[in-house]
Design an enzyme around this catalytic site. Sequence first.
Site: not given
Length: 559
Positions: A355, A531-533, A535
Amino acid sequence: MTQKTELVPDIGSDAAEVVEILVSVGDSVDVDQGLIVLESDKASMEVPSSVAGTVVEVLVKEGDELSEGGEVAVIEVAGGADAGAAQSEAENATPKTSTESEQASSTDAADSAADVTADNDGPKDEEASTNRDVTVPDIGTDDAVDLVEISVAVGDSVEEGDTLVVLESDKASMEVPSPAAGVVEALRVQEGQQVSQGDVLLVLSGAAAEPALSTKSPESESPDTGAAASEDVATPTPAPAKASDSSAGSGSTSGSAAASGEVYAGPAVRKLAREFGVPLMDVRGTGPKGRIVKEDLHEFVKRRLDRPAGAGSMAGIPEVPEVDFAAFGDVEVVERSRIDKVTAANMQRSWLNVPHVTQFDDADITELEAFRKSLRDEGEKRGTRITPVPFLLKACAVALSRHEKINASLSDGGDTLTLKRYVHIGMAVDTPAGLVVPVIRDVNQKSIWDLAAEVLDLAARARDRKLKPAEMQGAGFTISSLGAIGGRGFTPIVNTPEVAILGVSRAQTQPVWDGSAFQPRLQLPLSLSYDHRVVNGGDAGRFLTELCELLGDIRRLVL
Ligand code: CAO
């Protein structure tokens, strides 16, 4: 005002799923017009309206399981006073129930038994007692229908209920199941021919087992004849099964189902497609009228399995249809480099797995550039050249050591993070053969001069395809600089299993307000994709802000 609640007729199985609703409230319907499509393991079928009128209420939704007698829709019967007559007339048009079908078949079977096969004449005929003809059951129409598929061959052993042939009319598709276990002795039909109710399809031998669901001649039920020869009418399967989801009527489809937006396939194929998880819309039908046959499905699945990773769509993601570009003008098809193909696969994998969020900022590099230019002579003496990239590398190394989540990787299950205590940074290099990402190791331990020399060396060897595989491994973060090429900003794709990547665009002198006046400042556009998982926006914002501060005042690099 007369209303009629339409019910599910005998569908030849305990329950079937509503796969399509063909009408909406307010729609006008004619007698025999399909209201919904049901699909069981054996057949797909329309439930038609028994009256002409207006749909007042739809009582089911897609996915519902219905069985005989289930309520489908309420129709306000057209014609007012004549409604009663219309209804009773229409009720005759309602698809035959299994009982009616059985009766019809039974009568037909009995009637035709004598002239279909002589075996049927003698209930005590031991020699013939193991052979029986299987005929076309009641198919809900007097018209001849296409025999589109023979599912068995001579010599095949079949179980009761196994599909023998598939019949298809313009409106319906239906499997004819075996009425009993046995061996196929002879085929009496060919694919493509037309058949009608009562026609002999094949001869089954050894079919001593009591055909539980079939309609049989009385002789076959005689206890002392056991396997007495008979003409077996296969299970009176439901009212006509619809072949096409949306192509009722003549509905001739040609070529790919996807191209026409219609799917033309029998229930056996539909069942198989469901088992494979294959969307029939994506399958090209090679059967009559573009009908999808089992071989088409096998071919489709085989092609998907043969396809190299990353070359096409993943399960559940609609495929981009192929286009014949030559139809529009001259074209040339060229082979892609191996690097291009690997990059494509890597990009798709990252894009689909990660994501992505991208955060933008500008670094004021006015002083940095002045300093960098002042080093030009010294660089020449050292036999090297300093571009902005070594400064970016150094600034990133310092920021990464302070923001450990940016220099991390996510474990498979997502439960743990691997924090890297080393600072190895990948540098995207644009080469004629494709995108290559050599890795500069221990950036935090190297001087700007060292980094400048290494950047030049790695970029040159990347373009000459002289990099060793080990030199392209181990990065924890990547910089993609398009500064020399141009552009005001872009959103790079994270180079998994890394969790962040810095995009660098071309620096431009911009008017920047200093509190009392606009000053010409050299602004370097930066974009950090992450990577929003792993960061969060806050992590990314802090990292990028610090990076801008470091580049804005490079004295901070030594603090
Ligand atoms: N803004 C303005 N000018 C810049 C700049 C920037 N952000 N970055 C570099 N420049 C200037 C350099 O200073 C140099 O000019 P001078 O000679 O006057 O100093 C000139 O552009 C050429 O630089 P360079 O390309 O020789 O060196 P570099 O260190 O900037 O870049 C490398 C090295 C390997 C990163 C680069 O050559 C490259 O391949 N970039 C493409 C990376 C890429 O394809 N990324 C996309 C990946 S995703 O598809």
